[in-house]
Design an enzyme around this catalytic site. Structure first.
Site: not given
Ligand code: IMP
Ligand code: MG
Length: 339
Positions: A17-19, A22-23, A47-48, A144, A251, A253-254
């Site tokens: 993630g975080d790659e 979004g851009k 988070g985008h 289910r 998402t 802040g860590r």
């Protein structure tokens, strides 16, 4: 035309993630002619970050087609938290975007307060989840006994008629090594983050045209994962990457645990995802730190310059990944060489 899909392009993450997906998605949505932009998995754990006309926007669930007036679909394998969804709709509306374009699959699942409570109490500390109720919601889905969006009155005006046509862009959330089948289980998310998961939107794999794989030139991990030990945060050089790269979760802040690129893992991710175009970003960050290293065949290799390092990465990718067509390196400036 209105009843036929022309082609499907997919953008997925190749790391944890975080790659900067979004851009990429934002660039594609702006410059190509898509009829739909779709999310296929996950919920508001993602988070985008998107820049439009110099303004920064953040979304967690709603696909970025919304920023370019394109119908934006939340697919059947996504999970939706009511409060967070309506908060995001309001945020987008307040910023002047046409929220009538947001559509949710009737079969998507509802994340309840109980799911969030269970995540907070049982998983947040042991797995470092985003505490958004993701795992408990998918657990109920697969048992289910979950609640589908079509059975929640508040969503009535957002229900998608499940039709797709024309040109489709699918935007991934999270990344390859967070996939439930491929990641370091149980330190994964509960969905299918690879392009195979995008077919859950309701199109056959033969219609996939391009797969854009997003990677960074160094690795980062938010959340707990023994593959990224906490001791990484003691390494002075790696901390410089954290600072220069702004490696703090969108998402949560860590501070993200950061390591030199694992090229062995990147090669696997490119091969298994079916990436045809790889975009390797944050080249400017590693240049600022002015240290060039990566892991390959489990050894940490140093390079004298960014050119040497890029050549090494490109050669290894070309040698190992036979359906990869293009390799793009990018930095803070716009990605303007994709089409
Ligand atoms: P969950 O998806 O909240 O259950 O979290 C499971 C794992 O995936 C944790 O290690 C999270 O930090 C990680 N994760 C989930 N979503 C994202 C994301 O969008 N970016 C980076 N890591 C994520
Ligand atoms: Mg993200």
């Amino acid at each position: 035309m209105e009843n036929k899909i022309n082609y499907v392009d997919i953008c997925c993450g190749l790391n944890w993630g975080d790659e900067a997906k979004g851009k990429i998605v934002s660039y594609l949505a702006k410059s190509e002619n898509y009829d739909f932009v779709c999310r296929w998995a996950g919920g508001n754990n993602a988070g985008h970050t998107i820049y439009k006309d110099g303004v920064k926007y953040k979304t967690h669930l709603i696909p970025s087609g919304i920023f370019y007036d394109i119908p934006s679909i939340i697919g059947p394998d996504c999970v939706v938290n009511k409060e967070s969804f309506f908060k995001e709709v309001k945020y987008l509306k307040d910023n002047g975007f046409n929220t009538d374009l947001i559509l949710i699959s009737p079969n998507a699942h509802l994340v309840t307060d109980e799911h969030i409570k269970e995540d907070r109490e049982k998983l947040l500390n042991s797995q470092g989840t985003t505490a958004k109720g993701i795992a408990p919601c998918y657990k109920d889905k697969y048992a289910r006994k979950g609640i589908q969006i079509k059975n929640v009155p508040e969503f009535e005006s957002y229900l998608w008629n499940e039709k797709l046509f024309g040109n489709i862009l699918c935007e991934g959330a999270q990344g390859f090594w967070l996939d439930i089948n491929h990641g370091n289980y149980p330190y994964v998310t509960s969905s299918n983050t690879l392009p195979y998961g995008a077919c859950s939107l309701g199109f056959p794999p033969q219609l996939i045209r391009k797969i854009y794989g997003a990677s960074k030139i160094y690795d980062t991990r938010s959340g707990i994962d023994p593959f990224f030990p906490e001791t990484l945060l003691d390494d002075k050089d790696l901390l410089r990457l954290v600072k220069e790269g702004g490696e703090f979760g969108t998402t949560t802040g860590r501070m993200r645990k950061t390591n030199w690129l694992n090229l062995d893992k990147l090669i696997s991710a490119v091969k298994i995802s079916g990436t045809t175009i790889i975009i390797i970003s944050k080249v400017d960050v590693i240049e600022k730190v002015n240290l060039y290293k990566l892991y390959h065949n489990s050894n940490l290799l140093p390079f004298n310059s960014i050119i040497e390092m890029k050549n090494y990465i490109s050669n290894a990718l070309i040698e190992n990944c036979n359906i990869l067509e293009r390799i793009i390196y990018s930095d803070e400036t716009e990605i303007n060489c994709l089409s």
